[in-house]
Design a protein around this motif. Structure first.
Motif, short mmCIF file in Angstrom:
data_model
loop_
_atom_site.label_atom_id
_atom_site.label_comp_id
_atom_site.label_asym_id
_atom_site.label_seq_id
_atom_site.Cartn_x
_atom_site.Cartn_y
_atom_site.Cartn_z
N ARG A 45 0.83 -1.20 0.00
CA ARG A 45 0.00 0.00 0.00
C ARG A 45 0.86 1.25 0.00
O ARG A 45 1.94 1.26 0.59
N TYR A 46 0.42 2.26 -0.70
CA TYR A 46 1.12 3.54 -0.67
C TYR A 46 0.11 4.60 -1.05
O TYR A 46 -0.98 4.30 -1.55
N SER A 47 0.45 5.86 -0.81
CA SER A 47 -0.43 6.92 -1.27
C SER A 47 0.37 8.08 -1.84
O SER A 47 0.45 8.24 -3.05
N CYS A 48 1.01 8.87 -1.00
CA CYS A 48 1.57 10.14 -1.48
C CYS A 48 2.92 9.99 -2.19
O CYS A 48 3.27 10.77 -3.05
N ARG A 49 3.70 9.00 -1.83
CA ARG A 49 5.05 8.76 -2.35
C ARG A 49 6.01 9.92 -2.07
O ARG A 49 7.02 10.07 -2.74
N ALA A 50 5.67 10.78 -1.13
CA ALA A 50 6.52 11.95 -0.87
C ALA A 50 6.77 12.16 0.62
O ALA A 50 7.09 13.26 1.05
N GLY A 51 6.60 11.13 1.42
CA GLY A 51 6.90 11.25 2.84
C GLY A 51 5.92 12.12 3.60
O GLY A 51 6.30 12.83 4.52
N MET A 52 4.67 12.13 3.18
CA MET A 52 3.68 12.93 3.89
C MET A 52 2.61 12.09 4.57
O MET A 52 1.97 12.54 5.51
N CYS A 53 2.37 10.88 4.08
CA CYS A 53 1.25 10.11 4.62
C CYS A 53 1.69 8.89 5.42
O CYS A 53 1.00 8.47 6.34
N GLY A 54 2.83 8.31 5.08
CA GLY A 54 3.32 7.14 5.84
C GLY A 54 2.62 5.85 5.50
O GLY A 54 2.88 4.81 6.11
N THR A 55 1.75 5.86 4.50
CA THR A 55 0.99 4.66 4.13
C THR A 55 1.89 3.50 3.70
O THR A 55 1.54 2.35 3.89
N CYS A 56 3.04 3.83 3.11
CA CYS A 56 3.90 2.80 2.53
C CYS A 56 4.83 2.15 3.55
O CYS A 56 5.73 1.41 3.17
N SER A 57 4.60 2.42 4.84
CA SER A 57 5.53 1.90 5.85
C SER A 57 5.57 0.37 5.87
O SER A 57 4.54 -0.29 5.78
N MET A 58 6.78 -0.15 6.00
CA MET A 58 7.01 -1.60 6.07
C MET A 58 8.20 -1.83 6.98
O MET A 58 8.89 -0.89 7.37
N ARG A 59 8.42 -3.09 7.29
CA ARG A 59 9.63 -3.44 8.02
C ARG A 59 10.70 -3.76 7.00
O ARG A 59 10.58 -4.73 6.24
N VAL A 60 11.75 -2.93 6.95
CA VAL A 60 12.81 -3.07 5.96
C VAL A 60 14.08 -3.52 6.68
O VAL A 60 14.58 -2.79 7.55
N ASN A 61 14.59 -4.69 6.34
CA ASN A 61 15.78 -5.24 7.00
C ASN A 61 15.67 -5.11 8.53
O ASN A 61 16.60 -4.67 9.20
N GLY A 62 14.51 -5.44 9.05
CA GLY A 62 14.32 -5.48 10.51
C GLY A 62 14.01 -4.15 11.15
O GLY A 62 13.93 -4.07 12.37
N LYS A 63 13.85 -3.09 10.36
CA LYS A 63 13.53 -1.78 10.93
C LYS A 63 12.28 -1.22 10.26
O LYS A 63 12.15 -1.32 9.03
N ASN A 64 11.41 -0.62 11.05
CA ASN A 64 10.21 -0.01 10.45
C ASN A 64 10.60 1.28 9.75
O ASN A 64 11.22 2.15 10.35
N ARG A 65 10.19 1.40 8.49
CA ARG A 65 10.57 2.59 7.72
C ARG A 65 9.45 3.01 6.79
O ARG A 65 8.63 2.19 6.38
N TRP A 66 9.46 4.31 6.41
CA TRP A 66 8.59 4.74 5.31
C TRP A 66 9.36 4.42 4.04
O TRP A 66 10.44 4.95 3.78
N THR A 67 8.81 3.55 3.20
CA THR A 67 9.62 3.02 2.11
C THR A 67 9.81 4.02 0.97
O THR A 67 10.77 3.93 0.22
N CYS A 68 8.90 5.00 0.83
CA CYS A 68 9.06 5.97 -0.26
C CYS A 68 10.26 6.87 -0.02
O CYS A 68 10.82 7.42 -0.96
N ARG A 69 10.65 7.04 1.25
CA ARG A 69 11.78 7.91 1.56
C ARG A 69 13.00 7.11 2.03
O ARG A 69 13.92 7.66 2.61
N THR A 70 12.96 5.81 1.78
CA THR A 70 14.11 4.97 2.12
C THR A 70 14.83 4.60 0.84
O THR A 70 14.29 3.87 0.01
N SER A 71 16.03 5.13 0.68
CA SER A 71 16.78 4.89 -0.54
C SER A 71 17.44 3.51 -0.49
O SER A 71 18.00 3.11 0.53
N VAL A 72 17.32 2.80 -1.60
CA VAL A 72 17.94 1.47 -1.69
C VAL A 72 19.46 1.56 -1.47
O VAL A 72 20.05 0.75 -0.76
#
Lengths: 241, 129
Positions: free
Chosen positions: A53-80
């Motif tokens: 799930r995602y919505s804004c893709r700009a770090g404003m809504c937090g909808t895209c949050s997931m657990r990334v490598n064991g840490k909770n993150r907003w994935t739209c603002r998490t650079s690979v």
């Protein structure tokens, strides 16, 4: 960096007790790629059944949050690139019921959020003049540290106490209550303090700072809760018996 | 108890953050010190039976194994005391933004105690019984 990245995604159909398993995908690394970009790419080119799930893709809504490598993150603002790893492990946020794959049900978060009276309740009648609070007033500076919450739910998913008690309101609800209780224009402070004077409220916090570590906005809900604990004690001594 | 086990299994172990680790260590050392108080009271209470009885009671605590336990006890007291100051700093002096640095300060203080106490306890632990 070039080449492929390996993305391991925890997949499940969300049914209670149903087994979850990791599925591995390969994605071509692109410049300035975010984790959300990688997930979108997998969904559009490799497996259309992947739920996220995602919505804004700009770090404003937090909808895209997931657990990334064991840490909770907003994935739209998490650079690979910033993850400094060729393997990315993605799981749904902990402490939430899983709808499917990476999409979680935010219901427990918002149900608890509502219990803390998160809406502004004006102390003055609507027709009253504007309250004039300078930008640099101590009250305002205090509120500034906690007001930018985007209700992404990363803190709720990181909190050990939420994980061990479904009654605990959680960091975001308490942080929001602290913002309004600190606001001199708000009239529901005593009501909130009564609700939060419980093990499901401020006393449920064990000061582990997991929420503060998880907050993408750099807020420390732990600080808000510690401040609330002190307000609760003063409130207990000053309220009429 | 089930709550505690759920908490450890589901939350604490997968994410070993500074705050979680310090909370867990504070709880573990706290429970350990509470348990320690029981034999401590019994032993001290034996002094009411006179010097000979007190000497006899202290005689129970000889040997390298007891010395090792006492060494751990000193470390538990040190951690609980220093981390208690950290908790007070966070709770009452609005220092939550420095909690990680404070934790490493606590660990440094514990390391100093570890070093100091080893001069007392290591000879006792290594002494022939």
């Amino acid at each position: 960096m070039h080449g492929n990245i390996t993305v391991k995604i925890l997949r499940s159909d969300g049914a209670e007790g149903a087994p979850a398993r990791f599925q591995t995908f390969q994605v071509a690394r692109e410049p300035k790629m975010s984790v959300l970009d990688a997930v979108a790419k997998i969904q559009s080119t490799q497996d259309a059944s992947l739920a996220y799930r995602y919505s804004c893709r700009a770090g404003m809504c937090g909808t895209c949050s997931m657990r990334v490598n064991g840490k909770n993150r907003w994935t739209c603002r998490t650079s690979v690139d910033n993850l400094k790893s060729d393997t990315i492990t993605l799981e749904p946020l902990p402490n939430y019921p899983v709808i499917r794959d990476l999409a979680v049900d935010m219901k427990p978060f918002f149900e608890n959020y509502r219990k803390a009276i998160p809406q502004f309740s004006p102390a003055q009648p609507r027709r009253a003049d504007f309250a004039r609070i300078p930008q640099d007033a101590p009250e305002r500076r205090e509120i500034n540290q906690h007001v930018e919450c985007i209700t992404c739910g990363n803190c709720f998913g990181a909190c050990s106490l939420v994980g061990s008690s479904s009654a605990y309101l959680g960091p975001a609800a308490l942080n929001r209550a602290y913002v309004l209780i600190s606001d001199s224009r708000d009239g529901a402070a005593r009501e909130r303090l009564d609700i939060l004077n419980a093990h499901s409220g401020v006393w449920g916090c064990h000061t582990q700072f997991n929420c503060s570590d998880a907050c993408p906005m750099g807020i420390s809900p732990t600080r808000a809760i510690q401040k609330l604990k002190r307000k609760e004690i003063l409130h207990a001594f000053t309220r009429p018996f | 108890m089930t709550n505690l086990i759920t908490l450890l299994r589901r939350n604490l172990l997968p994410q070993l953050n500074v705050g979680s680790v310090s909370w867990a260590m504070h709880r573990i050392t706290g429970v350990a010190l509470a348990i320690y108080l029981l034999p401590h009271f019994v032993t001290i209470n034996s002094a009411r039976g006179g010097p000979a009885a007190f000497d006899e009671a202290l005689g129970w605590y000889a040997g390298p194994l007891i010395a090792a336990t006492e060494y751990l006890l000193v470390l538990a007291v040190a951690f609980h005391a220093f981390n208690g100051l950290r908790v007070i700093a966070v709770d009452f002096f609005d220092l939550s933004h420095t909690q990680k640095a404070l934790f490493w300060g606590v660990m440094a203080a514990c390391a100093a105690v570890l070093l100091g106490a080893s001069f007392v306890f290591l000879p006792r632990m290594l002494a022939p019984a």
